[in-house]
Scaffold this motif. Structure first.
Motif, PDB file in Angstrom:
ATOM      1  N   UNK A 110       0.983  -1.279  -0.054  1.00 56.46           N
ATOM      2  CA  UNK A 110       0.190  -0.183  -0.116  1.00 56.46           C
ATOM      3  C   UNK A 110       0.925   1.154  -0.165  1.00 56.46           C
ATOM      4  N   UNK A 111       0.801   1.950  -1.037  1.00 58.52           N
ATOM      5  CA  UNK A 111       1.847   3.171  -1.421  1.00 58.52           C
ATOM      6  C   UNK A 111       1.055   4.320  -0.497  1.00 58.52           C
ATOM      7  N   UNK A 112       0.080   4.414   0.000  1.00 57.11           N
ATOM      8  CA  UNK A 112      -0.572   5.221   1.107  1.00 57.11           C
ATOM      9  C   UNK A 112       0.229   5.181   2.296  1.00 57.11           C
ATOM     10  N   UNK A 113       1.136   4.243   2.571  1.00 55.30           N
ATOM     11  CA  UNK A 113       1.933   4.332   3.690  1.00 55.30           C
ATOM     12  C   UNK A 113       3.253   4.653   3.302  1.00 55.30           C
ATOM     13  N   UNK A 114       3.658   5.912   3.576  1.00 56.46           N
ATOM     14  CA  UNK A 114       4.846   6.347   2.578  1.00 56.46           C
ATOM     15  C   UNK A 114       6.189   6.111   3.763  1.00 56.46           C
ATOM     16  N   UNK A 115       7.258   6.485   2.813  1.00 52.09           N
ATOM     17  CA  UNK A 115       8.629   6.561   3.312  1.00 52.09           C
ATOM     18  C   UNK A 115       8.885   5.105   3.906  1.00 52.09           C
ATOM     19  N   UNK A 116       9.499   4.868   5.117  1.00 48.88           N
ATOM     20  CA  UNK A 116       9.606   3.618   5.500  1.00 48.88           C
ATOM     21  C   UNK A 116       8.559   3.022   6.088  1.00 48.88           C
ATOM     22  N   UNK A 117       7.266   3.527   6.073  1.00 51.25           N
ATOM     23  CA  UNK A 117       6.048   2.842   6.308  1.00 51.25           C
ATOM     24  C   UNK A 117       5.889   2.397   7.702  1.00 51.25           C
ATOM     25  N   UNK A 118       4.951   1.830   8.164  1.00 55.36           N
ATOM     26  CA  UNK A 118       4.656   1.287   9.526  1.00 55.36           C
ATOM     27  C   UNK A 118       3.543   0.202   9.399  1.00 55.36           C
ATOM     28  N   UNK A 119       4.029  -0.968   9.620  1.00 54.73           N
ATOM     29  CA  UNK A 119       2.797  -1.877   9.549  1.00 54.73           C
ATOM     30  C   UNK A 119       2.404  -2.392   7.879  1.00 54.73           C
ATOM     31  N   UNK A 169       7.327   9.072  12.171  1.00 53.87           N
ATOM     32  CA  UNK A 169       7.253   7.639  12.854  1.00 53.87           C
ATOM     33  C   UNK A 169       6.051   7.615  13.877  1.00 53.87           C
ATOM     34  N   UNK A 170       6.200   8.598  14.612  1.00 55.14           N
ATOM     35  CA  UNK A 170       4.981   8.934  15.674  1.00 55.14           C
ATOM     36  C   UNK A 170       3.629   9.044  14.984  1.00 55.14           C
ATOM     37  N   UNK A 171       3.439   9.788  14.000  1.00 53.23           N
ATOM     38  CA  UNK A 171       2.256   9.912  13.431  1.00 53.23           C
ATOM     39  C   UNK A 171       1.716   8.639  12.690  1.00 53.23           C
ATOM     40  N   UNK A 172       2.567   8.145  12.013  1.00 53.82           N
ATOM     41  CA  UNK A 172       2.359   6.690  11.575  1.00 53.82           C
ATOM     42  C   UNK A 172       1.969   5.426  12.492  1.00 53.82           C
ATOM     43  N   UNK A 173       2.552   5.583  13.977  1.00 56.36           N
ATOM     44  CA  UNK A 173       2.150   4.678  14.866  1.00 56.36           C
ATOM     45  C   UNK A 173       0.837   4.846  15.400  1.00 56.36           C
ATOM     46  N   UNK A 174       0.252   5.841  15.104  1.00 61.28           N
ATOM     47  CA  UNK A 174      -1.205   5.955  15.412  1.00 61.28           C
ATOM     48  C   UNK A 174      -2.165   5.726  14.104  1.00 61.28           C
ATOM     49  N   UNK A 175      -1.959   6.598  13.116  1.00 64.87           N
ATOM     50  CA  UNK A 175      -2.811   6.735  11.954  1.00 64.87           C
ATOM     51  C   UNK A 175      -2.594   5.409  11.111  1.00 64.87           C
ATOM     52  N   UNK A 176      -1.530   4.891  10.926  1.00 68.45           N
ATOM     53  CA  UNK A 176      -1.509   3.678  10.093  1.00 68.45           C
ATOM     54  C   UNK A 176      -2.142   2.381  10.856  1.00 68.45           C
ATOM     55  N   UNK A 177      -2.325   2.317  12.088  1.00 68.57           N
ATOM     56  CA  UNK A 177      -3.159   1.420  12.751  1.00 68.57           C
ATOM     57  C   UNK A 177      -4.480   1.327  12.476  1.00 68.57           C
ATOM     58  N   UNK A 178      -5.072   2.499  12.676  1.00 70.42           N
ATOM     59  CA  UNK A 178      -6.761   3.007  12.301  1.00 70.42           C
ATOM     60  C   UNK A 178      -6.812   2.711  10.854  1.00 70.42           C
ATOM     61  N   UNK A 203      10.598  12.580  21.866  1.00 67.67           N
ATOM     62  CA  UNK A 203       9.821  13.791  21.812  1.00 67.67           C
ATOM     63  C   UNK A 203       9.280  13.762  20.417  1.00 67.67           C
ATOM     64  N   UNK A 204       9.960  13.761  19.641  1.00 67.12           N
ATOM     65  CA  UNK A 204       9.209  14.013  18.161  1.00 67.12           C
ATOM     66  C   UNK A 204       8.274  12.746  17.758  1.00 67.12           C
ATOM     67  N   UNK A 205       8.368  11.450  18.504  1.00 67.90           N
ATOM     68  CA  UNK A 205       7.482  10.381  18.139  1.00 67.90           C
ATOM     69  C   UNK A 205       6.206  11.114  19.130  1.00 67.90           C
ATOM     70  N   UNK A 206       6.284  11.529  20.199  1.00 62.90           N
ATOM     71  CA  UNK A 206       5.308  11.881  20.830  1.00 62.90           C
ATOM     72  C   UNK A 206       4.572  12.909  20.396  1.00 62.90           C
ATOM     73  N   UNK A 207       5.082  14.018  19.875  1.00 62.84           N
ATOM     74  CA  UNK A 207       4.437  14.794  18.873  1.00 62.84           C
ATOM     75  C   UNK A 207       3.736  14.401  17.729  1.00 62.84           C
ATOM     76  N   UNK A 208       4.338  13.470  17.097  1.00 63.46           N
ATOM     77  CA  UNK A 208       3.653  12.896  16.117  1.00 63.46           C
ATOM     78  C   UNK A 208       2.380  12.137  16.459  1.00 63.46           C
ATOM     79  N   UNK A 209       2.701  11.190  17.594  1.00 65.08           N
ATOM     80  CA  UNK A 209       1.438  10.783  18.281  1.00 65.08           C
ATOM     81  C   UNK A 209       0.345  11.643  18.303  1.00 65.08           C
ATOM     82  N   UNK A 210       0.493  12.765  18.863  1.00 69.35           N
ATOM     83  CA  UNK A 210      -0.527  13.639  19.416  1.00 69.35           C
ATOM     84  C   UNK A 210      -1.144  14.348  18.034  1.00 69.35           C
ATOM     85  N   UNK A 211      -0.186  14.599  17.220  1.00 74.29           N
ATOM     86  CA  UNK A 211      -0.839  15.250  15.732  1.00 74.29           C
ATOM     87  C   UNK A 211      -1.890  13.969  15.130  1.00 74.29           C
ATOM     88  N   UNK A 212      -1.480  12.744  15.233  1.00 72.52           N
ATOM     89  CA  UNK A 212      -2.123  11.800  14.776  1.00 72.52           C
ATOM     90  C   UNK A 212      -3.527  11.477  15.307  1.00 72.52           C
TER      91      UNK A 212
END
Length: 316
Positions: free
Chosen positions: A189-198, A236-245, A283-292
């Motif tokens: 799935x190319x909607x999962x960008x860069x190094x992807x997640x899951x 990565x933090x953003x992907x950790x939240x959004x990719x799962x959903x 801290x970057x991952x946490x910020x990405x989680x929160x944006x997600x």
């Protein structure tokens, strides 16, 4: 037309000598990649083809001319990002039996391809498989090639025979029955960008209605978990939240697992950001989680947005 379970098992008769392709999507690790290619030619069962999907010319610059001259080694390029680069590899397959995807920092035991080939040959209902990771540097600061060589040298693969069903394949080392992929039209799935997640979960679990996804414990190797070439912590933090959903909405990841995964990473990043590891941008991952989470509350499930986020921190 989708395969029935019976058709998946008979999607293509295996020859005694399984035709194997090793596909490697690479970015930013030229020296490690060159060593991996050198070691692949010493597998007890050599791959019929090695296809390297690279992002930039410098990604493959360290591979010596002696290896480049091998008829089995091929180079392809296209859109940047792990799913896109793996799809380019799929585009160049013919009618081989097995496609093995290795991360550019996964070093297989010399018998890896032999053991994986045997598993597919002897179990026609296996459509996807992953091997046993002897050590995973992704869980820490990373390992060196010397560490991988030592661990592979002392591994006792002859005593490990068990094949067990798996929830999904692990992206650093995956093998698939190509006839099933071709018949089902499965793509990364190319909607999962860069190094992807899951992306590994999404791809491998797409096969589950039609056959088995397993772990082949005798197919072993070491994942360096090298930190170069990775994206920022916020992405990565953003992907950790959004990719799962996103994957739960697609149906390739159970909702209960998706919610647990997103919540677990949010808690871990929150706690560890108080005293982060030197090799992780917590801290970057946490910020990405929160944006997600913010996007999730707005019902904006757009995994590709990760590619547009930026952080001043180094690679996570």
């Amino acid at each position: 037309m989708p395969l029935t379970p019976t058709q998946a098992e008979d999607a293509g008769p295996f020859t005694e000598k399984m035709q194997t392709v090793v596909g490697i999507a690479t970015s930013g690790r030229p020296t490690i990649l060159a060593e991996l290619v050198r070691q692949l030619v010493h597998q007890t069962v050599k791959p019929d083809r090695i296809i390297i999907s690279y992002a930039k010319p410098e990604d493959i610059a360290a591979i010596p001319q002696t290896l480049r001259d091998m008829a089995s080694l091929e180079f392809v390029t296209g859109n940047i990002g792990l799913p896109a680069q793996r799809n380019v590899i799929l585009d160049h397959l013919e009618d081989e039996d097995i496609i093995l995807f290795f991360d550019d920092d996964f070093f297989p035991h010399p018998t890896y391809i032999a053991r994986m080939s045997e598993a597919f040959r002897d179990n026609p209902n296996i459509l996807g498989a992953t091997g046993q990771v002897l050590a995973d540097g992704a869980q820490g600061p990373g390992l060196l090639v010397e560490n991988a060589n030592h661990l592979n040298a002392k591994a006792n693969v002859a005593m490990v025979l068990k094949i067990e069903d798996a929830f999904n394949t692990y992206g650093c080392n995956m093998a698939f029955r190509y006839a099933a992929i071709k018949c089902l039209g499965i793509r990364f799935d190319e909607r999962l960008p860069l190094y992807a997640w899951y992306e590994d979960i999404d791809f491998s679990r797409s096969l589950l209605p039609y056959g088995r996804v397993v772990k082949v414990n005798s197919a072993q190797g070491v994942h360096l978990g090298n930190k170069t070439g990775k994206g920022s912590g916020i992405r990565l933090g953003y992907s950790q939240v959004i990719n799962c959903i996103y994957l739960a909405q697609k149906g390739t990841y159970p909702w209960t697992s998706a919610i647990k995964s997103a919540g677990r990473h949010l808690i871990i990043n929150s706690l560890k950001s108080l005293k982060p590891e030197y090799y992780i941008d917590r801290k970057g991952r946490l910020l990405g989680n929160l944006i997600g989470l913010g996007d999730l509350f707005r019902n904006r499930i757009t995994p590709e947005r990760a590619a547009t986020l930026h952080s001043k921190k180094r690679a996570s």
